[in-house]
Motif scaffolding. Structure first.
Motif, mmCIF file in Angstrom:
data_model
loop_
_atom_site.group_PDB
_atom_site.id
_atom_site.type_symbol
_atom_site.label_atom_id
_atom_site.label_comp_id
_atom_site.label_asym_id
_atom_site.label_seq_id
_atom_site.Cartn_x
_atom_site.Cartn_y
_atom_site.Cartn_z
ATOM 1 N N VAL A 292 -8.836 -14.091 -0.365
ATOM 2 C CA VAL A 292 -7.504 -14.669 -0.568
ATOM 3 C C VAL A 292 -6.931 -14.190 -1.891
ATOM 4 O O VAL A 292 -5.759 -13.802 -1.980
ATOM 5 C CB VAL A 292 -7.567 -16.212 -0.527
ATOM 6 C CG1 VAL A 292 -6.233 -16.813 -0.974
ATOM 7 C CG2 VAL A 292 -7.901 -16.692 0.876
ATOM 8 N N GLN A 293 -7.755 -14.213 -2.935
ATOM 9 C CA GLN A 293 -7.278 -13.761 -4.236
ATOM 10 C C GLN A 293 -6.860 -12.297 -4.202
ATOM 11 O O GLN A 293 -5.836 -11.918 -4.751
ATOM 12 C CB GLN A 293 -8.388 -13.974 -5.276
ATOM 13 C CG GLN A 293 -7.973 -13.666 -6.705
ATOM 14 C CD GLN A 293 -8.017 -12.193 -7.047
ATOM 15 O OE1 GLN A 293 -8.845 -11.451 -6.494
ATOM 16 N NE2 GLN A 293 -7.137 -11.753 -7.925
ATOM 17 N N ARG A 294 -7.635 -11.475 -3.525
ATOM 18 C CA ARG A 294 -7.353 -10.037 -3.494
ATOM 19 C C ARG A 294 -6.111 -9.728 -2.662
ATOM 20 O O ARG A 294 -5.311 -8.854 -3.010
ATOM 21 C CB ARG A 294 -8.579 -9.300 -2.938
ATOM 22 C CG ARG A 294 -8.471 -7.800 -2.911
ATOM 23 C CD ARG A 294 -9.843 -7.139 -2.761
ATOM 24 N NE ARG A 294 -10.771 -7.894 -1.963
ATOM 25 C CZ ARG A 294 -10.780 -7.905 -0.620
ATOM 26 N NH1 ARG A 294 -9.893 -7.194 0.043
ATOM 27 N NH2 ARG A 294 -11.675 -8.615 0.042
ATOM 28 N N ASN A 295 -5.921 -10.455 -1.569
ATOM 29 C CA ASN A 295 -4.774 -10.219 -0.683
ATOM 30 C C ASN A 295 -3.539 -10.998 -1.096
ATOM 31 O O ASN A 295 -2.438 -10.716 -0.613
ATOM 32 C CB ASN A 295 -5.146 -10.589 0.760
ATOM 33 C CG ASN A 295 -6.061 -9.584 1.422
ATOM 34 O OD1 ASN A 295 -5.618 -8.561 1.925
ATOM 35 N ND2 ASN A 295 -7.360 -9.877 1.425
ATOM 36 N N LYS A 296 -3.724 -12.020 -1.970
ATOM 37 C CA LYS A 296 -2.621 -12.886 -2.395
ATOM 38 C C LYS A 296 -1.939 -13.551 -1.209
ATOM 39 O O LYS A 296 -0.755 -13.858 -1.240
ATOM 40 C CB LYS A 296 -1.568 -12.084 -3.193
ATOM 41 C CG LYS A 296 -2.104 -11.312 -4.384
ATOM 42 C CD LYS A 296 -2.688 -12.229 -5.436
ATOM 43 C CE LYS A 296 -3.145 -11.442 -6.658
ATOM 44 N NZ LYS A 296 -3.817 -12.309 -7.662
ATOM 45 N N ASN A 297 -2.722 -13.776 -0.155
ATOM 46 C CA ASN A 297 -2.126 -14.310 1.074
ATOM 47 C C ASN A 297 -3.246 -14.808 1.990
ATOM 48 O O ASN A 297 -4.204 -14.073 2.255
ATOM 49 C CB ASN A 297 -1.313 -13.201 1.758
ATOM 50 C CG ASN A 297 -0.584 -13.704 2.989
ATOM 51 O OD1 ASN A 297 -1.188 -13.881 4.039
ATOM 52 N ND2 ASN A 297 0.717 -13.907 2.843
ATOM 53 N N PHE A 298 -3.112 -16.047 2.495
ATOM 54 C CA PHE A 298 -4.132 -16.610 3.371
ATOM 55 C C PHE A 298 -4.184 -15.881 4.712
ATOM 56 O O PHE A 298 -5.255 -15.617 5.249
ATOM 57 C CB PHE A 298 -3.858 -18.105 3.605
ATOM 58 C CG PHE A 298 -4.337 -18.985 2.484
ATOM 59 C CD1 PHE A 298 -5.594 -19.583 2.533
ATOM 60 C CD2 PHE A 298 -3.545 -19.233 1.376
ATOM 61 C CE1 PHE A 298 -6.039 -20.391 1.510
ATOM 62 C CE2 PHE A 298 -3.975 -20.042 0.339
ATOM 63 C CZ PHE A 298 -5.215 -20.631 0.404
ATOM 64 N N THR A 299 -3.024 -15.571 5.247
ATOM 65 C CA THR A 299 -2.977 -14.934 6.565
ATOM 66 C C THR A 299 -3.609 -13.557 6.539
ATOM 67 O O THR A 299 -4.397 -13.189 7.416
ATOM 68 C CB THR A 299 -1.519 -14.828 7.051
ATOM 69 O OG1 THR A 299 -0.948 -16.145 7.090
ATOM 70 C CG2 THR A 299 -1.469 -14.212 8.438
ATOM 71 N N HIS A 300 -3.271 -12.756 5.512
ATOM 72 C CA HIS A 300 -3.842 -11.414 5.402
ATOM 73 C C HIS A 300 -5.348 -11.471 5.169
ATOM 74 O O HIS A 300 -6.100 -10.648 5.715
ATOM 75 C CB HIS A 300 -3.171 -10.648 4.270
ATOM 76 C CG HIS A 300 -1.729 -10.348 4.530
ATOM 77 N ND1 HIS A 300 -0.858 -9.926 3.536
ATOM 78 C CD2 HIS A 300 -0.989 -10.420 5.664
ATOM 79 C CE1 HIS A 300 0.344 -9.743 4.054
ATOM 80 N NE2 HIS A 300 0.289 -10.051 5.342
ATOM 81 N N ALA A 301 -5.788 -12.434 4.383
ATOM 82 C CA ALA A 301 -7.223 -12.587 4.137
ATOM 83 C C ALA A 301 -7.944 -12.951 5.431
ATOM 84 O O ALA A 301 -9.024 -12.417 5.720
ATOM 85 C CB ALA A 301 -7.457 -13.661 3.082
ATOM 86 N N ALA A 302 -7.340 -13.846 6.210
ATOM 87 C CA ALA A 302 -7.948 -14.240 7.485
ATOM 88 C C ALA A 302 -8.066 -13.049 8.426
ATOM 89 O O ALA A 302 -9.088 -12.871 9.107
ATOM 90 C CB ALA A 302 -7.122 -15.348 8.133
ATOM 91 N N ALA A 303 -7.027 -12.223 8.479
ATOM 92 C CA ALA A 303 -7.060 -11.039 9.351
ATOM 93 C C ALA A 303 -8.170 -10.088 8.912
ATOM 94 O O ALA A 303 -8.880 -9.515 9.755
ATOM 95 C CB ALA A 303 -5.711 -10.335 9.323
#
Length: 311
Positions: free
Chosen positions: A12-23
């Motif tokens: 999440v920290q690296r993607n700055k986004n929950f959705t992108h991290a989940a993907a």
């Protein structure tokens, strides 16, 4: 606290986004959200500053990130190394080689060793001497060729292999080329061509030597390609310095001569790795191979072969 929660937090920290991290993690977005909320609840702190829709880390989150990156890096090493077999199947060894001072080591590692050990993937990083040392200490490189610093680093194991003397590199038409040996005073007014500023052992060593004698020296230009330096020196546009361990092809270019210093500038090259650090079996095999090579090909044997990692 579970390892999976830390993996979700880092993603999440690296993607700055929950959705992108989940993907990226191949899970649903609510799964990631729930894991982070449970982690915050367990720690009793907020990990992300969500004001204005942002995803910046709080001070507690920054501290957790540092610890998490270390944990995840070590977990990866466990997976990588526990699966090793005696055949060294699918292993990777990363070794740093300074591009100037240790250029002669490239064929030994990339040719001799790689050809005789096809199941070990040797990844060579060309780094200057002090970067090699830093990366080994940070566990970013498993092993590397280095020039031994004047003050040995207590965090390094060092296996001496070869000694040499720094030489002055000149055009055969240069007046100093006729001398049997060159003093530092002889070089006081010469235009010196040097490799990238602040990156090479040669510059650091000579800067100290000139300063100790209260002699001003003149670095005329810096270059990112040392073959350019050799070419310009051969045309008498300046002087430079070389080592016996430099690429023999460059050292034997026509129009060049090397002259020793009146006060010998000795240095020592060897292999270094982190003290008390685990070395993969592939890396240990590389060390044994290099020790064996030096025992067979050099009168001066490695002084510390008995300290080479066993196993």
């Amino acid at each position: 606290m579970e390892l999976r929660q830390l993996e979700y937090f880092e993603a999440v920290q690296r993607n700055k986004n929950f959705t992108h991290a989940a993907a990226e993690l191949h899970v649903t977005q609510p799964t990631v959200t729930t894991a982070i909320k449970n982690l915050e609840k367990e720690l009793g702190v907020s990990l992300f500053d969500r004001e204005g829709g942002g995803m910046e880390l709080t001070p507690a989150g920054e501290e957790l990130l540092i610890r998490t990156q270390i944990i995840l890096k070590n977990v990866k090493k466990i997976y990588d190394r526990v699966g090793e077999e005696n055949s060294y199947r699918k292993q990777e060894v990363t070794i740093g080689i300074p591009p100037i001072s240790c250029a002669r080591m490239y064929p030994l590692v990339m040719g001799n060793f790689a050809h005789s050990h096809p199941n070990i993937d040797v990844q060579v990083q060309d780094c200057c001497n002090h970067i090699n040392i830093t990366r080994i200490l940070q566990d970013d490189l498993e092993i590397g060729f280095i020039i031994l610093p004047d003050v040995p680093n207590p965090g390094l194991e060092f296996l001496p292999l070869e000694k040499g003397n720094l030489m002055v590199l000149l055009s055969e038409d240069h007046p100093l080329a006729k001398k049997e040996a060159i003093s530092f005073q002889d070089l006081a007014h010469e235009d010196i061509l040097m490799y990238e500023k602040g990156t090479s052992y040669v510059e650091v060593r000579l800067e100290r030597e000139f300063a100790a004698r209260n002699i001003t020296w003149n670095i005329q230009h810096y270059f990112s390609n040392f073959s350019t330096i050799y070419d310009l020196v051969s045309q008498n546009f300046g002087i430079s310095f070389t080592m016996p361990t430099t690429s023999p092809i460059l050292s034997e270019l026509p129009g060049l001569v090397t002259v020793p210093f009146e006060e010998p500038m000795e240095y020592e090259i060897g292999l270094a790795w982190g003290k008390n650090k685990y070395l993969s079996s592939g890396c240990r095999e590389l060390i044994r191979f290099i020790c064996s090579y030096y025992e067979k090909n050099y009168e001066e044997k490695p002084a510390s072969v008995i300290r080479a990692p066993k196993g």
